[in-house]
Enzyme design. Structure first.
Site, PDB file in Angstrom:
ATOM      1  N   SER A   1       3.547 -16.949  -9.851  1.00  0.00           N
ATOM      2  CA  SER A   1       3.329 -15.681 -10.550  1.00  0.00           C
ATOM      3  C   SER A   1       2.833 -16.039 -11.955  1.00  0.00           C
ATOM      4  O   SER A   1       2.977 -17.194 -12.387  1.00  0.00           O
ATOM      5  CB  SER A   1       4.667 -14.939 -10.672  1.00  0.00           C
ATOM      6  OG  SER A   1       4.599 -13.904 -11.613  1.00  0.00           O
TER       7      SER A   1
ATOM      8  N   TYR B   1      13.577 -14.813 -12.216  1.00  0.00           N
ATOM      9  CA  TYR B   1      12.240 -14.737 -11.626  1.00  0.00           C
ATOM     10  C   TYR B   1      11.329 -15.783 -12.260  1.00  0.00           C
ATOM     11  O   TYR B   1      10.663 -16.564 -11.570  1.00  0.00           O
ATOM     12  CB  TYR B   1      11.674 -13.322 -11.825  1.00  0.00           C
ATOM     13  CG  TYR B   1      10.357 -13.084 -11.107  1.00  0.00           C
ATOM     14  CD1 TYR B   1      10.339 -12.821  -9.740  1.00  0.00           C
ATOM     15  CD2 TYR B   1       9.146 -13.126 -11.788  1.00  0.00           C
ATOM     16  CE1 TYR B   1       9.140 -12.613  -9.075  1.00  0.00           C
ATOM     17  CE2 TYR B   1       7.942 -12.913 -11.131  1.00  0.00           C
ATOM     18  CZ  TYR B   1       7.946 -12.650  -9.778  1.00  0.00           C
ATOM     19  OH  TYR B   1       6.747 -12.446  -9.117  1.00  0.00           O
TER      20      TYR B   1
HETATM   21  P1  NAD Z   1       6.699  -6.866  -1.750  1.00  0.00           P
HETATM   22  O1  NAD Z   1       8.106  -6.540  -2.121  1.00  0.00           O
HETATM   23  O2  NAD Z   1       5.708  -5.776  -1.718  1.00  0.00           O
HETATM   24  O3  NAD Z   1       6.685  -7.656  -0.350  1.00  0.00           O
HETATM   25  C1  NAD Z   1       7.488  -8.780  -0.166  1.00  0.00           C
HETATM   26  C2  NAD Z   1       7.772  -9.006   1.305  1.00  0.00           C
HETATM   27  O4  NAD Z   1       8.639 -10.148   1.396  1.00  0.00           O
HETATM   28  C3  NAD Z   1       8.491  -7.837   1.949  1.00  0.00           C
HETATM   29  O5  NAD Z   1       7.926  -7.564   3.219  1.00  0.00           O
HETATM   30  C4  NAD Z   1       9.939  -8.324   2.056  1.00  0.00           C
HETATM   31  O6  NAD Z   1      10.638  -7.747   3.168  1.00  0.00           O
HETATM   32  C5  NAD Z   1       9.739  -9.816   2.236  1.00  0.00           C
HETATM   33  N1  NAD Z   1      10.896 -10.587   1.826  1.00  0.00           N
HETATM   34  C6  NAD Z   1      11.572 -10.519   0.647  1.00  0.00           C
HETATM   35  N2  NAD Z   1      12.603 -11.374   0.663  1.00  0.00           N
HETATM   36  C7  NAD Z   1      12.577 -12.014   1.861  1.00  0.00           C
HETATM   37  C8  NAD Z   1      13.388 -13.003   2.464  1.00  0.00           C
HETATM   38  N3  NAD Z   1      14.478 -13.493   1.849  1.00  0.00           N
HETATM   39  N4  NAD Z   1      13.047 -13.447   3.696  1.00  0.00           N
HETATM   40  C9  NAD Z   1      11.983 -12.934   4.344  1.00  0.00           C
HETATM   41  N5  NAD Z   1      11.192 -11.983   3.830  1.00  0.00           N
HETATM   42  C10 NAD Z   1      11.487 -11.523   2.609  1.00  0.00           C
HETATM   43  O7  NAD Z   1       6.250  -7.997  -2.782  1.00  0.00           O
HETATM   44  P2  NAD Z   1       4.784  -8.536  -3.142  1.00  0.00           P
HETATM   45  O8  NAD Z   1       4.349  -7.891  -4.384  1.00  0.00           O
HETATM   46  O9  NAD Z   1       3.900  -8.512  -1.945  1.00  0.00           O
HETATM   47  O10 NAD Z   1       5.174 -10.036  -3.522  1.00  0.00           O
HETATM   48  C11 NAD Z   1       4.932 -11.122  -2.663  1.00  0.00           C
HETATM   49  C12 NAD Z   1       5.078 -12.401  -3.463  1.00  0.00           C
HETATM   50  O11 NAD Z   1       4.128 -12.377  -4.540  1.00  0.00           O
HETATM   51  C13 NAD Z   1       6.448 -12.582  -4.126  1.00  0.00           C
HETATM   52  O12 NAD Z   1       6.805 -13.954  -4.074  1.00  0.00           O
HETATM   53  C14 NAD Z   1       6.211 -12.140  -5.553  1.00  0.00           C
HETATM   54  O13 NAD Z   1       7.101 -12.729  -6.452  1.00  0.00           O
HETATM   55  C15 NAD Z   1       4.792 -12.616  -5.766  1.00  0.00           C
HETATM   56  N6  NAD Z   1       4.080 -11.947  -6.854  1.00  0.00           N
HETATM   57  C16 NAD Z   1       3.691 -10.649  -6.739  1.00  0.00           C
HETATM   58  C17 NAD Z   1       3.003 -10.074  -7.787  1.00  0.00           C
HETATM   59  C18 NAD Z   1       2.504  -8.657  -7.707  1.00  0.00           C
HETATM   60  O14 NAD Z   1       1.948  -8.205  -8.702  1.00  0.00           O
HETATM   61  N7  NAD Z   1       2.658  -7.950  -6.618  1.00  0.00           N
HETATM   62  C19 NAD Z   1       2.741 -10.802  -8.950  1.00  0.00           C
HETATM   63  C20 NAD Z   1       3.155 -12.108  -9.031  1.00  0.00           C
HETATM   64  C21 NAD Z   1       3.818 -12.680  -7.956  1.00  0.00           C
END
Ligand code: NAD
Length: 261
Positions: free
Chosen positions: A142, A155
Site C-alpha cells: 500500500s 496497517y
Molecule cells: P476489500 O475489503 O474491498 O476486499 C478484500 C477482500 O479480501 C474481501 O473479499 C475479503 O473478504 C477478503 N479478505 C479479508 N481478509 C481475509 C482473510 N483473512 N482471508 C481471506 N480473505 C480475506 O479490500 P481491497 O480494497 O480490495 O483491498 C485488497 C488489498 O489491497 C488489501 O491488502 C488492502 O490492504 C490493499 N490496498 C487497497 C487499497 C485501496 O485503495 N483499495 C490501497 C492500498 C492497499
C-alpha cells in the site's frame, strides 16, 4: 496467460476481483481464495458464466490460518499440477485510532492477516514454483507500505513488512526463476476504501471521498481495473526482469510534498 494457473487471495471483491476479471479476459486458469463464502460463490458464478473457456476453482480460506493456506495451495496443485502466479492480496485496514490508543486485539488481527497471511502464502507457494523453476508473485502492500498514514499503525507496519518480504523473496528465490514484487496502491475505490470514508465522515462519506480525491495530482481516486492490469503484467511472462520492487499505483500522490493546488 492461456494455460497459466494463478492464485488470487481476497478474490471475492475489490482489488482481488478486479484482477480476476482482467486475468480471466486473458484466459488464465484461476484459483480464487476468500473467507467470505457467499461473496466468493457469487463472484465465481458470475466469472464462470462470462468465461466458460477457463477453469476457475474456489477455495474458502482465512489467510491468517496457516493450515488453510496450505490447503488452498494443495487444492491448486492437485487440480492443475502447477502454480504460475500468486496474487497475495487479502488484507484489512483495521480501525482508525492514534498509535498509543490502538486496540491491541485489532492490532494483532491486522498483523495476522496482512503480514502472516502473505508470509504463509509465500511459504507454501514458493516450494511449488521452485520445482517448476518458474513463478511470479505479487504481494499487495500500500502507499501505507511506503509512507506513514495517520491513525493506521498496524496497517502501516504490516504493509512495510509486505514490502520487505517481497524484497526478501526476490533475493532468495530469483535463481529459481521466481520474480516477486509488491504493489502499493493509493486510494482505489473498493469496498474497503468506501468503509474508510464512512469512518472519516459517517454522516456524509461521499464528501470525505471528494475531499480525499482533491489531494491527488490527478484529482481522482484510482480504478480497481487499473490495478488489475498492473498485476496482470507483473504476474505474467511479459515481466521478465522486474523483481524486488514496490510499485506505487497512486496517481503520483506518494511523490508529492505539500498540498495539491
Ligand atoms: P476489500 O475489503 O474491498 O476486499 C478484500 C477482500 O479480501 C474481501 O473479499 C475479503 O473478504 C477478503 N479478505 C479479508 N481478509 C481475509 C482473510 N483473512 N482471508 C481471506 N480473505 C480475506 O479490500 P481491497 O480494497 O480490495 O483491498 C485488497 C488489498 O489491497 C488489501 O491488502 C488492502 O490492504 C490493499 N490496498 C487497497 C487499497 C485501496 O485503495 N483499495 C490501497 C492500498 C492497499
Amino acid at each position: 496467460m492461456k494455460d497459466k494457473v494463478i492464485i488470487i487471495t481476497g478474490a471475492a471483491m475489490g482489488l482481488g476481483l478486479a484482477a480476476a476479471k482482467v486475468l480471466a479476459e486473458r484466459k488464465a486458469n484461476l484459483v480464487l481464495v476468500d473467507f467470505n463464502e457467499n461473496q466468493l460463490n457469487e463472484t465465481v458464478e458470475s466469472l464462470k458464466n462470462q468465461h466458460p473457456d477457463i477453469k476457475i476453482l474456489s477455495v474458502i480460506a482465512d489467510v491468517s490460518k496457516e493450515e488453510q493456506v496450505k490447503n488452498y495451495v494443495d487444492v491448486a496443485v492437485k487440480e492443475f499440477g502447477r502454480i504460475d502466479g500468486l496474487y497475495n492480496n487479502a488484507g484489512i485496514e483495521g480501525r482508525q485510532a492514534p498509535l498509543t490508543e490502538y486496540d491491541l486485539n485489532v492490532f494483532k488481527k491486522v498483523i495476522d492477516i496482512n503480514l502472516m497471511g502473505v508470509y504463509y502464502g509465500l511459504r507454501y507457494v514458493i516450494p511449488v514454483m521452485k520445482k517448476q523453476n518458474y513463478g511470479r508473485i505479487v504481494n499487495v502492500a500500500s502507499v501505507g507500505g511506503i509512507r506513514g498514514v495517520l491513525n493506521q499503525t498496524p496497517y502501516v507496519a504490516s504493509k512495510h513488512a509486505v514490502s520487505g518480504m517481497s524484497k526478501q523473496a526476490a533475493v532468495e528465490y530469483g535463481k529459481y526463476g521466481i520474480l516477486t514484487n509488491a504493489i502499493a496502491p493509493g486510494a482505489i475505490l473498493t469496498p474497503m476504501v468506501a468503509e474508510a470514508f464512512k469512518q472519516v465522515n459517517p454522516e456524509d462519506p461521499k464528501a470525505a471521498e471528494t475531499e480525499y480525491a482533491k489531494r491527488n495530482p490527478t484529482r481522482s481516486l484510482g480504478d480497481p481495473q487499473d490495478v488489475g492490469k498492473l498485476v496482470a503484467f507483473l504476474i505474467s511472462e511479459d515481466n521478465g526482469y522486474v523483481s524486488g520492487q514496490t510499485i506505487a499505483i497512486d496517481g503520483g500522490e506518494s511523490n508529492m510534498y505539500g498540498n495539491a493546488e
